[in-house]
Every structure is written in C-alpha cells, then in structure tokens.
Design a protein around this motif. Structure first.
Motif, PDB file in Angstrom:
ATOM      1  N   THR A 138       0.849  -1.197   0.000  1.00 50.04           N
ATOM      2  CA  THR A 138       0.000   0.000   0.000  1.00 50.04           C
ATOM      3  C   THR A 138       0.885   1.247   0.000  1.00 50.04           C
ATOM      4  O   THR A 138       0.586   2.239   0.660  1.00 50.04           O
ATOM      5  N   ALA A 139       1.953   1.190  -0.775  1.00 48.66           N
ATOM      6  CA  ALA A 139       2.949   2.267  -0.770  1.00 48.66           C
ATOM      7  C   ALA A 139       2.368   3.601  -1.217  1.00 48.66           C
ATOM      8  O   ALA A 139       2.815   4.659  -0.771  1.00 48.66           O
ATOM      9  N   THR A 140       1.378   3.580  -2.100  1.00 57.15           N
ATOM     10  CA  THR A 140       0.848   4.835  -2.654  1.00 57.15           C
ATOM     11  C   THR A 140       0.161   5.690  -1.599  1.00 57.15           C
ATOM     12  O   THR A 140       0.022   6.900  -1.776  1.00 57.15           O
ATOM     13  N   THR A 141      -0.278   5.087  -0.501  1.00 58.68           N
ATOM     14  CA  THR A 141      -0.936   5.862   0.552  1.00 58.68           C
ATOM     15  C   THR A 141      -0.059   6.000   1.792  1.00 58.68           C
ATOM     16  O   THR A 141      -0.499   6.558   2.806  1.00 58.68           O
ATOM     17  N   TYR A 142       1.176   5.510   1.734  1.00 62.09           N
ATOM     18  CA  TYR A 142       2.005   5.512   2.939  1.00 62.09           C
ATOM     19  C   TYR A 142       2.393   6.920   3.380  1.00 62.09           C
ATOM     20  O   TYR A 142       2.383   7.227   4.582  1.00 62.09           O
ATOM     21  N   ALA A 143       2.738   7.799   2.444  1.00 62.26           N
ATOM     22  CA  ALA A 143       3.173   9.146   2.833  1.00 62.26           C
ATOM     23  C   ALA A 143       2.096   9.902   3.609  1.00 62.26           C
ATOM     24  O   ALA A 143       2.366  10.428   4.694  1.00 62.26           O
ATOM     25  N   PRO A 144       0.844   9.985   3.116  1.00 66.09           N
ATOM     26  CA  PRO A 144      -0.169  10.680   3.926  1.00 66.09           C
ATOM     27  C   PRO A 144      -0.488   9.960   5.232  1.00 66.09           C
ATOM     28  O   PRO A 144      -0.777  10.608   6.241  1.00 66.09           O
ATOM     29  N   LEU A 145      -0.417   8.627   5.227  1.00 72.11           N
ATOM     30  CA  LEU A 145      -0.644   7.883   6.465  1.00 72.11           C
ATOM     31  C   LEU A 145       0.452   8.173   7.475  1.00 72.11           C
ATOM     32  O   LEU A 145       0.179   8.490   8.643  1.00 72.11           O
ATOM     33  N   PHE A 146       1.690   8.079   7.040  1.00 67.47           N
ATOM     34  CA  PHE A 146       2.832   8.234   7.939  1.00 67.47           C
ATOM     35  C   PHE A 146       2.943   9.656   8.476  1.00 67.47           C
ATOM     36  O   PHE A 146       3.088   9.879   9.681  1.00 67.47           O
ATOM     37  N   THR A 147       2.874  10.645   7.589  1.00 63.86           N
ATOM     38  CA  THR A 147       2.964  12.027   8.049  1.00 63.86           C
ATOM     39  C   THR A 147       1.757  12.395   8.909  1.00 63.86           C
ATOM     40  O   THR A 147       1.882  13.168   9.870  1.00 63.86           O
ATOM     41  N   GLY A 148       0.591  11.831   8.569  1.00 58.91           N
ATOM     42  CA  GLY A 148      -0.584  12.059   9.414  1.00 58.91           C
ATOM     43  C   GLY A 148      -0.419  11.467  10.788  1.00 58.91           C
ATOM     44  O   GLY A 148      -0.828  12.062  11.799  1.00 58.91           O
ATOM     45  N   MET A 149       0.190  10.278  10.868  1.00 60.12           N
ATOM     46  CA  MET A 149       0.448   9.649  12.157  1.00 60.12           C
ATOM     47  C   MET A 149       1.416  10.483  12.984  1.00 60.12           C
ATOM     48  O   MET A 149       1.203  10.701  14.184  1.00 60.12           O
ATOM     49  N   ILE A 150       2.488  10.968  12.353  1.00 61.33           N
ATOM     50  CA  ILE A 150       3.458  11.803  13.074  1.00 61.33           C
ATOM     51  C   ILE A 150       2.758  13.032  13.643  1.00 61.33           C
ATOM     52  O   ILE A 150       2.946  13.396  14.809  1.00 61.33           O
ATOM     53  N   GLN A 151       1.950  13.690  12.810  1.00 54.83           N
ATOM     54  CA  GLN A 151       1.263  14.891  13.274  1.00 54.83           C
ATOM     55  C   GLN A 151       0.275  14.566  14.391  1.00 54.83           C
ATOM     56  O   GLN A 151       0.130  15.345  15.353  1.00 54.83           O
ATOM     57  N   ALA A 152      -0.396  13.416  14.291  1.00 57.52           N
ATOM     58  CA  ALA A 152      -1.338  13.021  15.339  1.00 57.52           C
ATOM     59  C   ALA A 152      -0.608  12.785  16.665  1.00 57.52           C
ATOM     60  O   ALA A 152      -1.122  13.160  17.735  1.00 57.52           O
ATOM     61  N   TRP A 153       0.551  12.164  16.617  1.00 60.41           N
ATOM     62  CA  TRP A 153       1.333  11.971  17.844  1.00 60.41           C
ATOM     63  C   TRP A 153       1.762  13.325  18.412  1.00 60.41           C
ATOM     64  O   TRP A 153       1.712  13.542  19.625  1.00 60.41           O
ATOM     65  N   ARG A 154       2.200  14.212  17.553  1.00 62.94           N
ATOM     66  CA  ARG A 154       2.608  15.540  18.021  1.00 62.94           C
ATOM     67  C   ARG A 154       1.436  16.283  18.654  1.00 62.94           C
ATOM     68  O   ARG A 154       1.595  16.942  19.688  1.00 62.94           O
TER      69      ARG A 154
END
Length: 469
Positions: free
Chosen positions: A267-283
C-alpha cells in the motif's frame, strides 16, 4: 416492614463504603516509578489515581519543593513539576491517604523507540552485536522501559512495564536499535538517557495511528481494508496506538525514533499521507513538535518489484515534514533474503547523529544522506544534483551499481557516471537524449554511491512515469 429493613441495611452498607471511597490509596501508572528518567529542564507531568476529592502532595527531591493536586470525580489527579538540568539520583514522595516513595530517579533525556520487527529485534532474536555488548553494557545512566505487545479498541490510560537500569539482563529483551541510539546519546551528551520501547514485529503503520486518522480519509480507509489478518500481529487501525502509545501521552519525552514500513509495501501509494498524518497526530497528542527520526526500509526480496522502491520513495517524501529526518540503510544489508539486517549498531548510531545534530547542537560530523535535488541535461548527458553533500560524492568501486538512464522511450539502460562534487554526470551510449535517471529503484538494489563522509545516497528516480508492478 421487610422492605424498610432492606433499605436501611442497604443505606448502612453504603455509609460503610464512603470512607474507603474517599480515602482510596494513591495509585500510579507504570511509567511513574522507581528508576525512571524524567526529561530535563522541563515541566513534566506526574499523575495517577486516588479517592475523589482527595488531596495528593508530591515532594521532589531535586529542589525540596512540594506540589499538590486534588483528585477529580473520576478518581484522577495530575500536576506539573519542574525538572532541573540532568542529574540524580533523586527521590519523589507522594502522600495522600497513603505514602509512596519513588527512588533512584534520574533527570536526563527521554526518547520513544517504536515500529515493527527491525526496531523490536534484540539479543533474543540473535542480534550478535548485542551479545558482544553484554559483558560491558552495565550503565546506571541508561534506563529501559519495555511495553509488552498489547492491543485495545479504545485508548488506554495505563500499560504494563517497569523502568530498569541497563545491565546484561535488562538489555537482552530490549530493542537493539534503541540501545545503540541511547548509548551514543548518553556517551556523547554525558547525561542520563531513558528509552521507552513500544514496537511490534509485522505491524502496519495503520495500527500505530489513531483510528480516526485512518477511517476519516477514504484513501487511507481503502488501503487499510486491504491489510490481511495475521496470527502474529494486529491489523486494525488504532489497536497498537490505543494500548501502547496512548498510555504514554502524559509522560514528557524528547522525541521519537521509528523503524517501520516493511508491512506497508503493498500500500505504498498511501504511505506518505498515512505516515505524516500519524506523526502529526502523535505531536498533537503530546502537544509539542516532537523530533521524529525514522529508518528507510532496507533491500529485501519482496513479492513484486518495485513495490519496496515505491515505499522508500514515500518515506523519502515524508522527510519534508518539519522536524523529521530519514536514515538510509541500503548499505547495511548483508543478505537481501533476510528482512532483518544484523547491523543494528550502524542504524542506531545514524539515528543518534540526527538527534545530536538537530536537537543537541553537536557538530563535526555528517548526519544526512545525500538526496536527489534536481536534474538537467548538458551535452546529451544528465546532470543530477544532490542536497546534503558537505564536500563531494564518491563511488565505492570501479563502476556504479543500480544506476540507470532512459530517454523518451522510457527504456532504462545501465549508466556510466562521472562525479562532479555534489553532482553525478550520467549517460549511456544506448540513450541519445537522456530524460530520466533511476538509482537503487528496486526491491533489492544495494547501491555504491556515497558522500565523501561515508553516508549512502538514498534511492531515487527523477521521473514520475507510471511504474509496472
């Protein structure tokens, strides 16, 4: 008459219970305990539970001050205390209807280590570098907190675990990458370091993100629906976050190191928004811009080429998020049929270098891998320039490996190369007019282009052509 007597006995029973409810013993979360490390020069939270409306007093040994809180109606209390510069050991005394004394508390730097198996792997997974450390690893200034694998449907306010001083016994089950990261910080900064390990082999990033992040975005929800159930790890969005991250949120940390991505190659095509969204959610959950340093996945024989290259590309794009940094590890792989490279020390040290440079002001070394910047055409040759090149690029060996060039026909051919400081001059006699260059763009490619300082050039492609899988 009988009904009246029953009511009287019931009311009498309630009255007997009231004192025990009002004076319930103070209880602390597992993170607040003996041997813990608190973030230095900060306002840190101490919290727990007690009887409703109960007054809790906290005495801090480093400044001989007290702070008080009154328990709310849901039996929770919390307060802030200020920590000094690194030091210790200290005691913390808590008093309500009972008294708790926390001992051997250090003040220093606290980091969270998270992700999947390459973060989780330890001595018990056959990491030889940790076996070599056991005779010399005892260090009172490094402390571990290991969170067991746990899931929950809703966010939890506590987890299991206990702070332990680093020695040959406590190191064995701890993250090898986390240990080498913390060891380099401790030796370089000369301060105590606390490491919290929340990792689970095989887990996709979706389980570490708050559920709402995934379900509220159709593209992320669709990708999550493609994740297959497994017997060894959860796949439901939020399940690891709820049980292994949410309980940590009141605890002040300096930042996060992360090693994950292998479970998301399909699911690489959606990884960037998922990953950056997760980082922002943790922050957002920690109410601070947490430094977040992560590892790009290593070469491995995944099912379909180039699905891993696309995942690495998504990871590279994610580094545009402020306060993040990516470690390239294509050169530490010794066997592309093993998804778990043995060299965890290099990985931990490179992560530590990001923190040392970006968060602690240390200089005199390179910490960023060269990254593709732009491409131009000169005399029918491609000129590929890079950022993060302090002096020059270099090629280890006589010829470049996994470097290709293509023209308008989109057919890639092995390329020749010449180094010009921060640029590569790339060509092939089979390509009259070059239009695109790719390097390391496959599941298993192990390149040989580095900065003069010894950091590998990250895999890249200069085109955005459709990729057949």
């Amino acid at each position: 008459m009988l009904t009246t007597m029953i009511k009287k006995h019931f009311l009498y029973g309630l009255l007997l219970l009231i004192p025990s409810v009002l004076h319930a013993a103070i209880r602390l979360p597992s993170l607040v305990g003996n041997n813990m490390v608190l973030q230095q020069n900060d306002s840190v939270t101490i919290w727990g539970w007690a009887g409703p409306s109960e007054k809790v007093t906290v005495y801090t040994g480093w400044d001989n001050k007290t702070a008080t809180a009154t328990t709310s109606g849901d039996a929770k209390w919390s307060l802030k205390v200020h920590t000094p510069a690194a030091g210790g050991p200290y005691e913390i005394r808590l008093k309500g209807s009972n008294e708790i004394v926390l001992k051997n508390i250090l003040i220093g730097e606290v980091w969270l280590c998270s992700g999947q198996s390459n973060m989780e792997f330890s001595y018990y997974n056959g990491i030889r570098q940790i076996a070599a450390e056991l005779p010399v690893c005892s260090n009172n200034n490094i402390r571990f907190f290991n969170i067991p694998k746990t899931t929950a449907v809703y966010p939890q306010d506590d987890c299991q675990g206990a702070w332990e001083v680093c020695d040959s016994n406590s190191l064995k089950p701890f993250s090898a990458v986390g240990y080498f990261f913390g060891l380099k910080l401790q030796q370089t900064l000369g301060v105590p370091v606390g490491l919290i390990n929340a990792s689970w082999g095989g887990t996709p990033a979706e389980v570490w993100a708050p559920e709402r992040l995934v379900t509220s975005q159709p593209q992320l929800a669709e990708a999550a629906a493609k994740l297959s159930p497994a017997a060894w790890w959860p796949h439901q969005p939020g399940y690891a976050y709820n049980a292994m991250i949410a309980p940590l949120l009141p605890f002040n940390i300096k930042g996060v190191i992360w090693y994950q991505g292998e479970a998301n190659v399909k699911t690489a095509t959606t990884y960037a928004p998922l990953f950056t969204g997760m980082i922002q959610a943790w922050r957002d959950a920690w109410h601070k811009l947490l430094p977040f340093y992560y590892v790009q996945i290593a070469p491995f024989t995944y099912d379909k080429d180039p699905e891993a290259a696309l995942l690495r590309e998504a990871q590279a794009r994610s580094s545009a998020l402020p306060g993040t940094g990516m470690v390239v590890v294509s050169d530490v792989t010794d066997n592309v049929k093993d998804i778990h490279p043995q060299d965890k020390k290099t990985v931990g040290n490179r992560l530590a270098n990001w923190a040392l440079a970006e968060n602690y002001g240390k200089t005199g070394f390179a910490w960023k891998s060269p990254a593709f910047k732009d491409i131009s055409i000169r005399n029918n040759k491609a000129v590929v320039r890079f950022s993060n090149v302090p002096s020059s690029l270099k090629i280890n060996g006589k010829a470049p490996v996994a470097l290709y060039v293509a023209g308008a026909d989109k057919v890639f051919h092995e390329a020749s190369v010449k180094v010009e400081k921060d640029a590569l001059i790339v060509w092939s006699p089979k390509v009259e007019k070059p239009e695109a260059v790719r390097y390391g763009f496959s599941n298993t490619a192990i390149g040989n282009i580095f900065s003069a300082e010894g950091l590998p050039v990250g895999p890249f492609r200069t085109d955005n052509w459709p990729v057949a899988q």
